[in-house]
Design a protein around this motif. Structure first.
Motif, PDB file in Angstrom:
ATOM      1  N   UNK A  33      11.814  22.170  -9.635  1.00 44.79           N
ATOM      2  CA  UNK A  33      12.976  21.532  -9.022  1.00 44.79           C
ATOM      3  C   UNK A  33      12.593  20.642  -7.849  1.00 44.79           C
ATOM      4  N   UNK A  45       9.713  19.158  -7.352  1.00 45.82           N
ATOM      5  CA  UNK A  45       9.007  17.996  -7.851  1.00 45.82           C
ATOM      6  C   UNK A  45       9.991  16.947  -8.348  1.00 45.82           C
ATOM      7  N   UNK A  46      11.042  17.453  -8.946  1.00 50.25           N
ATOM      8  CA  UNK A  46      12.008  16.594  -9.609  1.00 50.25           C
ATOM      9  C   UNK A  46      12.427  15.378  -8.819  1.00 50.25           C
ATOM     10  N   UNK A  47      12.526  15.506  -7.525  1.00 53.05           N
ATOM     11  CA  UNK A  47      13.067  14.411  -6.759  1.00 53.05           C
ATOM     12  C   UNK A  47      12.101  13.845  -5.750  1.00 53.05           C
ATOM     13  N   UNK A  48      10.855  14.250  -5.831  1.00 48.99           N
ATOM     14  CA  UNK A  48       9.890  13.692  -4.904  1.00 48.99           C
ATOM     15  C   UNK A  48       9.454  12.320  -5.400  1.00 48.99           C
ATOM     16  N   UNK A  49      10.001  11.295  -4.815  1.00 43.15           N
ATOM     17  CA  UNK A  49       9.581   9.961  -5.263  1.00 43.15           C
ATOM     18  C   UNK A  49       8.085   9.786  -5.082  1.00 43.15           C
ATOM     19  N   UNK A  53       6.091  10.494  -8.278  1.00 39.50           N
ATOM     20  CA  UNK A  53       6.297   9.512  -9.333  1.00 39.50           C
ATOM     21  C   UNK A  53       5.540   8.228  -9.026  1.00 39.50           C
ATOM     22  N   UNK A  54       5.587   7.831  -7.777  1.00 39.35           N
ATOM     23  CA  UNK A  54       4.870   6.627  -7.359  1.00 39.35           C
ATOM     24  C   UNK A  54       3.368   6.825  -7.531  1.00 39.35           C
ATOM     25  N   UNK A  58      15.289  20.243  -0.310  1.00 37.63           N
ATOM     26  CA  UNK A  58      16.447  19.651   0.353  1.00 37.63           C
ATOM     27  C   UNK A  58      17.277  20.733   1.026  1.00 37.63           C
ATOM     28  N   UNK A 112      13.135  13.043   1.170  1.00 40.25           N
ATOM     29  CA  UNK A 112      14.214  13.843   0.591  1.00 40.25           C
ATOM     30  C   UNK A 112      14.894  14.694   1.667  1.00 40.25           C
ATOM     31  N   UNK A 140      14.935   6.103  -1.815  1.00 36.84           N
ATOM     32  CA  UNK A 140      15.893   7.016  -1.199  1.00 36.84           C
ATOM     33  C   UNK A 140      16.300   6.584   0.198  1.00 36.84           C
ATOM     34  N   UNK A 168      10.267   6.151 -10.513  1.00 36.62           N
ATOM     35  CA  UNK A 168       9.921   6.886  -9.320  1.00 36.62           C
ATOM     36  C   UNK A 168      11.001   7.809  -8.800  1.00 36.62           C
ATOM     37  N   UNK A 169      12.226   7.419  -8.944  1.00 35.38           N
ATOM     38  CA  UNK A 169      13.261   8.203  -8.312  1.00 35.38           C
ATOM     39  C   UNK A 169      14.257   8.777  -9.296  1.00 35.38           C
ATOM     40  N   UNK A 175      11.848  13.757 -14.173  1.00 35.23           N
ATOM     41  CA  UNK A 175      11.062  14.850 -13.627  1.00 35.23           C
ATOM     42  C   UNK A 175      11.556  16.184 -14.174  1.00 35.23           C
ATOM     43  N   UNK A 176      12.865  16.322 -14.229  1.00 38.26           N
ATOM     44  CA  UNK A 176      13.443  17.541 -14.773  1.00 38.26           C
ATOM     45  C   UNK A 176      13.078  17.713 -16.238  1.00 38.26           C
ATOM     46  N   UNK A 203      22.828  16.065  -1.866  1.00 36.13           N
ATOM     47  CA  UNK A 203      22.366  15.950  -0.483  1.00 36.13           C
ATOM     48  C   UNK A 203      23.092  14.869   0.290  1.00 36.13           C
TER      49      UNK A 203
END
Lengths: 351, 351
Positions: A83, A85-89, A92-93, A236, A262, A292, B86-87, B92-93, B295
């Motif tokens: 979870x 990791x899911x939103x860590x830009x 992904x970058x 978060x 985040x 973000x 990236x975002x 990611x999920x 968030x």
DNA sequence: CCCGTTCACTAGAGCGGTTTAGTAACCGGT
DNA sequence: ACCGGTTACTAAACCGCTCTAGTGAACGGG
């Protein structure tokens, strides 16, 4: 009769033996020609390459790997709850950058997300023993990192993202977190802030420690008494609760530095919810930049680094030591730069 | 001089031949025993397994793959600009879910991000011909998708994420986008909204088309005249500019539905910047859920689906058809559910 | 007692490359 | 003419595993 017609019968993949037969040379000659190494005349090489092209030949990676050669892939194992990791830009970058760097030599990236360090180590062991990868990329360097010793003993090339220091003989690619934190504090202090909070990441991570230390040193130097670092798990949720806690206590900070974008966004949400004006009553800085920080309102002042380029560099370093294990050295990347947006300003007068 | 045998002396990886020698049987017997197939007595099998365990033996994937067996990996190629990916919490999920499903049979995931569909197809061709993977996962199904025919012709198992329809003979895993969009419009109409805008994704994607059609049908059914779908490229930038455009024209919408959570957050930022109150003057719904929607402040009403479970299911379906190419069938997943949060409410009275 | 089957196992041929050892031709120098 | 060295190439071993064909022994039925 070759059944070249693509009715339904997919033509069997050609092998170097097929090419050899067609050109009228031996397998060995074909192998030399295709790999650009001496042993064949230019004329023959050209004929072989032409035939290979016409027959649409592709190397069979497994066969290559079997001969003791490269696997043609490197491994990246990330030990974080899915979870998060899911939103860590950031990741992904980084991933994109890695792939850009690797694809230059058409090396694939084998990616795995696991729950904890123990599982991560197990994967290193397995992939190394299975010859699945030619090297590893290690991220999230910990303070006392059990992975370093094990990866060293596996005798597989590896690069550490993070540092400097405490990664044994493994080369690292790192940016100067300390310098970056100092620049943030200097900036906030210049605006007049004296009560600064730091919502940090996992204290087990080396970069978290380095940032906390930098903040402490900086506070001492500037004579700021009311400065604090609070560790979180990068989620978060903890970013939000920590912010809520900070904002509801008396003598609350006039500026908060978050260790990830985040958490910074989560913190901004909490401020909005509590009716704390940003940047009027509270300045927010994110220690990481991505889309973000720009899509929220107000846009966040953030420490910006080129994560894509970071990935590319890591890939290049790794490919380098895979090619020649001799050239192990650390690579310092440019210190992240503070990008000032709308979330920072002078502290309220009363503060 | 090879640095293979230094004082540390890494023990050479044991092969089945080593095991055979030690136990006193043939290579074949060891292979049978280790793969759980008939041909050895239970007593011998036990001895072999014990020896393999003691010697810490691991199969050499390349050697296995060479014999025509599995590669032990599946491929996922994503054709999106790196920055967009990236975002997207969605990917990611999905990735986590896929890996959870694949690791059950210790199959690896080979991931590659490319710039466009053409490059994507090239990768399919290469990986298939190199026997690098046993199957593919295809995402972002397009309206007239050139990939379908090619992947079919490659004769490699593949699963399509999306649908239903227009994915040839490839099995698909899909959720009912149409039904989901209807539920959103019904909800907004019940609140009293009559001017609804839809900031859509890439019109080339099938799911975008399906959502746009659902919105149109729904508007006709409910007698809403002022309903519009505006396509974007899924980026936060276009999400923001489209929102700005929508909000600055006369008779602006009282509700906007965004095709991704990222664009919804960007839209929320624009509303804040323009001083449009959410949900007082504008309701916002995201057609995808993740941490992002929670968030920000106000938290966004969003269509929530279990992307992790989706990934797991895709993995299972793919492993299924890799094992038995016969069982190609489509799998419908639960229709996403609308989670109401703080970003939606009744339209302003004047509206 | 002989033949046919089953069982447990062995030998060895691939799989598709790489790589080494070997060979024949050629070249230049003395 | 002879020698040493290079060049261009071939043949075959090898990587680790799978899988087929074959072998010898035990067993059962007639």
């Amino acid at each position: 009769m070759t059944c070249r017609n693509e009715e339904r019968h997919t033509v069997a993949r050609p092998t170097i033996e097929d090419i050899a037969r067609r050109v009228g040379v031996s397998k060995g000659a074909v192998s030399f020609a295709l790999n650009g190494r001496p042993g064949v005349s230019e004329a023959t090489r050209a004929r072989i390459l032409k035939a290979a092209e016409e027959m649409n030949w592709r190397p069979h990676t497994a066969a290559r790997a079997l001969g003791g050669a490269r696997a043609g892939a490197v491994g990246l194992v990330i030990a974080r709850p899915a979870r998060t990791l899911g939103v860590e830009p950031f990741f992904a970058q980084l991933l994109s950058g890695l792939q850009a760097g690797l694809s230059a030599q058409s090396v694939a990236l084998e990616l795995l997300v696991v729950e904890d360090t123990e599982a991560e180590i197990e994967v290193y062991r397995r992939w190394a023993s299975e010859h699945r990868v030619d090297g590893f990329i290690m991220v999230d360097l910990q303070v006392k990192d059990p992975r370093v010793e094990i990866v060293e003993s596996l005798d597989v090339p590896a690069v550490v993202l993070g540092g400097p220091g405490r990664h044994g003989s493994l080369p690292s690619v790192w940016a100067d977190d300390r310098e970056a934190m100092l620049s943030i504090v200097d900036y906030l202090a210049a605006l007049g802030h004296r009560r600064i909070a730091h919502v940090a990441g996992l204290p087990a991570f080396q970069h978290t420690q380095r940032r906390m230390r930098a903040l402490r040193d900086s506070a001492r130097r500037l004579g700021l008494a009311d400065v604090v670092s609070l560790p979180t798990d990068f989620s978060d949720a903890e970013g939000a609760t920590t912010t809520r806690m900070l904002l509801s206590r008396p003598g609350r900070p006039t500026a908060i530095v978050y260790d990830s974008d985040l958490m910074a966004v989560a913190g901004l949400g909490v401020a909005a919810e509590m009716g704390v004006a940003v940047p009027g009553e509270l300045s927010i800085v994110a220690f990481d930049d991505s889309v973000l920080t720009r899509i929220v309102h107000p846009a966040l002042t953030a420490l910006s680094r080129d994560t894509f380029a970071l990935g590319t560099e890591v890939a290049e370093v790794l490919l380098g030591i895979i090619g020649d294990p001799g050239l192990r050295r650390d690579h310092r990347t440019p210190t992240p730069r503070l990008v000032v947006r709308e979330s920072t300003g002078a502290p309220p007068l009363a503060g």
